[in-house]
Structures are given as structure tokens and as C-alpha cells.
Design an enzyme around this catalytic site. Structure first.
Site, PDB file in Angstrom:
ATOM      1  N   HIS A  72      39.918  45.162  37.509  1.00 20.72           N
ATOM      2  CA  HIS A  72      41.278  45.648  37.291  1.00 20.72           C
ATOM      3  C   HIS A  72      41.828  45.065  35.995  1.00 20.72           C
ATOM      4  CE1 HIS A  72      42.703  47.192  41.482  1.00 20.72           C
ATOM      5  NE2 HIS A  72      41.510  47.611  41.168  1.00 20.72           N
ATOM      6  N   TYR A 200      53.145  45.814  43.347  1.00 23.79           N
ATOM      7  CA  TYR A 200      54.059  44.868  43.988  1.00 23.79           C
ATOM      8  C   TYR A 200      55.454  45.471  43.900  1.00 23.79           C
ATOM      9  CZ  TYR A 200      50.315  41.382  43.469  1.00 23.79           C
ATOM     10  OH  TYR A 200      49.120  40.693  43.526  1.00 23.79           O
ATOM     11  N   PRO A 292      50.811  34.465  49.147  1.00 22.40           N
ATOM     12  CA  PRO A 292      49.789  35.356  48.590  1.00 22.40           C
ATOM     13  C   PRO A 292      50.286  36.253  47.473  1.00 22.40           C
ATOM     14  CG  PRO A 292      50.515  36.128  50.741  1.00 22.40           C
ATOM     15  CD  PRO A 292      51.145  34.787  50.544  1.00 22.40           C
ATOM     16  N   LYS A 296      46.547  33.612  44.385  1.00 22.30           N
ATOM     17  CA  LYS A 296      46.019  32.351  43.876  1.00 22.30           C
ATOM     18  C   LYS A 296      45.231  31.526  44.886  1.00 22.30           C
ATOM     19  CE  LYS A 296      47.582  33.069  39.870  1.00 22.30           C
ATOM     20  NZ  LYS A 296      46.582  33.606  38.945  1.00 22.30           N
ATOM     21  N   TYR A 384      48.633  35.607  35.947  1.00 16.60           N
ATOM     22  CA  TYR A 384      47.962  36.390  36.983  1.00 16.60           C
ATOM     23  C   TYR A 384      46.443  36.323  36.818  1.00 16.60           C
ATOM     24  CZ  TYR A 384      47.488  40.072  40.490  1.00 16.60           C
ATOM     25  OH  TYR A 384      47.186  40.770  41.632  1.00 16.60           O
TER      26      TYR A 384
END
Length: 389
Positions: A72, A200, A292, A296, A384
Site C-alpha cells: 500500500h 480512517y 490500533p 503500530k 505511519y
């Protein structure tokens, strides 16, 4: 039984550490209180940072990950009206891999016997002894018989509820914790994902996440109160709420299907210091928990293992102790930065009971700023994909 390193816990952290040490010719024994089938039944996250990918490649165990995993290059933040794309590849030159934690564990587990990694499953009543000196040992019960493993070091990779962290005296350790006033209701289904990348979402009703395990298996979550019951969320109601929170664009691409698994997980931020006491070293969830939201958990465990394996190899092969002496400080520096990112993203994307209208407007303003700021997007992307070791 005698060994160089006794490892408590056969999740991905314990197994990865065991493989790295055995690859260097260091003897290990791994003790796991559950069965191998139970370990593989645990549904966990699936976004791998480059540090985790590199460790699997270093062990020559990345072939299936590269074949079946989904690279991704970005993800989306949704504010109820639009999708804000965080293009990690463009902003940082790097990406992440979507490959389930269960599959990582399976790959490590399947290679254990052939590579000389001894794993004892269903080891009950594991207890740590004499960890404050150089001759620690571990006892456990197997089929009603007590066994003892003497080692130079013990690695506690046994999660939040395991015995390793609890063996450290209260006068030595300190815990830092933030418990969030909500949980994640998750559904796993054999349906195509609604988007090629994770979404998200921050909605008036609360947070939602659209993710995947493969091109044909999806994982969705919504924020719910801690006292919510699974029985209150039949599949149709959950799919309806996901469609609302993810927004019209994502909703138009949702494929509904029966739940393979459905559960509610609480969220917390937790760090225990130090991560070393005498001959005991903590790694992964035994030392820290992250919500979550920032993906991580497994990746922090991987960075712990990277630091710890290098330090132990240096000790056994070169007779040097600088690495093990610095382990706790080195690992915690990365842990706290990852905790900060996970806490920040959780705060931005969830509805808090005491947030009120002002808190909601602040979240909307922050998302609007991120949408128009390359610098803000770069900061999010850098965190990220994972900070460097």
C-alpha cells in the site's frame, strides 16, 4: 534443560526473536501457554512497516508475504464529506505491506522445527526465577510435570497479561497508561474491500475503519461504547452503520456478507519502563500497548526484536554488553514516538464523550488543515510507514 535464551511467548515477537537468534547460532527455547492452534486463531492487525518486512526477508521467510501481501502506497482520512489521501509513496518514497499478523505468525511457526527453534506449547504456570542475577531460570508445567529451563537471558514476549512484566518488582518498574472510553467493534468477512487502500473515518456517530486482509477478505471496525454488547449488533445493523460513517463514496463500494468473526476490543495506551531488569528483557505487548489506530502494535514488537536480537548476538558472539545495556533506553525512544502518533491519530479520529461541539469542530478544522497541507501530510506519512531504527 539449559539454553542461551529462554523466550516466554510464541506470538510473532517471541518467534521472530527466536529465529533471529538461532540464525546466529544461539540456542533458544520458546515457552507458550496456549496451543499452536489457539495462537493462530487470534485475529490481529495486518499493516506491516518496512522494519517488519525487512526482518522477515532477513530470515528468508518473506516469500509468501511478497506473493500474497498487498503493498500500500497510501491511505485515506475521511471527515464525513470527503476522502483525504495520504500518499506515502509520493511523500516519503516508502510504503507499507498489508499482510495479516496471523500469517506472519504462521510463517514463523511453520519454519521453526526445520530451523532448530524449539517451541513448547501448552506450557502452563510459567514462572520466572532469579532474574536479578546472571543465572535466571524458568519453570513450567507440561502434562502435570514440572520442568525447568536454565538460561543466561530471559526474553518476555508474553503480552500484556503474561508473567514476565509481573516478575519485575514494583519498586523498579513504572507504568504509564491511558484507557480510552470506547472500544472497537470489528467484523471480518469474506468480501472484497470497499477501497484499494485503508480508510480512517471521523463521523458524527464516531470512528470507522475500512481495511482488508486480502483482495477477498475485509476487516471493518466502528467505535462503540465500552458497555456495548455484540448481541446489539446483528450483521445488518453493523453494515448499515459502516456505510453511514465511511461516507457515500466508500458506502457505494461496500460488499456485505456474513461475519466470520465479530468482537469488541478495548483501547489503551500503555508503556512500562524499564524494558530490562537484570537478565530479563521485555519486548512487544509485555512492555507497551498502542491503540490500533496507528497500526503500530506488531511493528513496535518488531523493532524491539530488532534491537534485542542485535544486542544479544553482540553479547554471545563478541562478548560485548553495550547493546544489552542500552536496549531499554533505545527501544523506549522509538516506543514513545510511536505511542505519540497512535495517541494523536486516535484523538483526531474518534468522538470522545467529553469532547462536545467544540471538540468536534477542532477535529474538523484539523482535518481541513491536513487536506491542504503537504507538510502535515508528510508528517503523518513518515509516522505511519514507521520511524527509522
Amino acid at each position: 534443560m539449559k539454553t542461551d535464551v529462554a523466550i516466554v511467548g510464541a506470538g510473532p515477537a517471541g518467534l521472530m526473536l527466536a529465529h533471529l537468534l538461532r540464525q546466529a547460532g544461539i540456542d533458544v527455547v520458546v515457552l507458550e501457554r496456549k496451543s499452536s492452534d489457539y495462537v493462530l486463531s487470534r485475529i490481529r492487525a495486518g499493516v506491516l512497516e518496512q522494519v517488519t518486512v525487512d526482518l522477515l526477508d532477513e530470515l528468508d521467510l518473506g516469500e509468501r508475504m511478497h506473493r500474497e501481501g498487498l503493498p500500500h502506497e497510501g491511505f485515506f482520512l475521511a471527515d464525513g464529506e470527503r476522502l483525504i489521501h495520504i500518499n506515502m509513496a509520493e511523500l516519503t518514497g516508502r510504503s507499507v505491506m498489508v499482510y495479516g499478523q496471523t500469517e506472519v505468525t504462521r510463517d514463523l511457526m511453520n519454519a521453526s522445527a526445520a530451523r532448530g527453534v524449539e517451541v513448547v506449547y501448552e506450557a502452563e504456570d510459567v514462572a520466572l526465577h532469579d532474574i536479578d542475577n546472571e543465572s535466571p531460570y524458568v519453570t513450567y508445567l507440561k502434562n502435570g510435570t514440572e520442568h525447568r529451563v536454565d538460561a543466561r537471558f530471559i526474553a518476555g514476549c508474553d503480552g500484556f497479561h503474561g508473567p514476565s512484566r509481573q516478575a519485575i518488582p514494583d519498586t523498579v518498574g513504572r507504568a504509564y497508561e491511558r484507557v480510552y472510553p470506547f472500544g472497537w467493534l470489528g467484523i471480518l468477512a469474506d468480501v472484497p474491500p470497499c477501497n484499494d487502500e485503508l480508510i480512517y473515518a471521523n463521523h458524527e456517530n464516531g470512528f470507522a475503519l475500512a481495511s482488508m486482509r486480502s483482495k477477498t477478505r475485509s476487516r471493518y471496525y466502528i467505535q462503540v461504547p465500552l458497555d456495548e454488547k455484540l448481541s446489539d449488533w446483528p450483521d445488518d445493523r453493523l453494515w448499515d452503520e459502516l456505510a453511514t460513517r465511511l461516507g457515500p463514496d466508500a458506502a457505494s463500494h461496500i460488499t456485505r456478507g456474513p461475519a466470520l468473526e465479530k468482537s469488541i476490543a478495548p483501547l489503551r495506551s500503555y508503556v512500562f519502563e524499564p524494558m530490562r531488569y537484570g537478565s530479563l528483557f521485555l519486548a512487544g505487548d509485555s512492555a507497551h500497548i498502542v491503540p490500533p489506530t496507528g497500526a503500530k502494535g506488531l511493528n513496535l514488537a518488531s523493532s524491539d526484536v530488532a534491537y534485542l536480537s542485535r544486542a544479544m548476538i553482540e553479547y554471545f558472539k563478541e562478548g560485548r554488553s553495550e547493546g544489552i545495556d542500552a536496549y531499554s533506553q533505545t527501544a523506549l525512544a522509538r516506543v514513545w514516538k510511536s505511542e505519540r502518533f497512535s495517541w494523536t491519530l486516535t484523538t483526531l479520529m474518534h468522538r470522545f464523550p467529553d469532547g462536545g461541539a467544540f471538540g468536534r469542530r477542532m477535529q474538523v478544522a484539523e482535518l481541513d488543515y491536513i487536506a491542504g497541507s503537504r507538510a502535515a501530510q508528510t508528517s503523518i506519512a513518515e509516522n505511519y510507514i514507521g520511524l527509522p531504527l
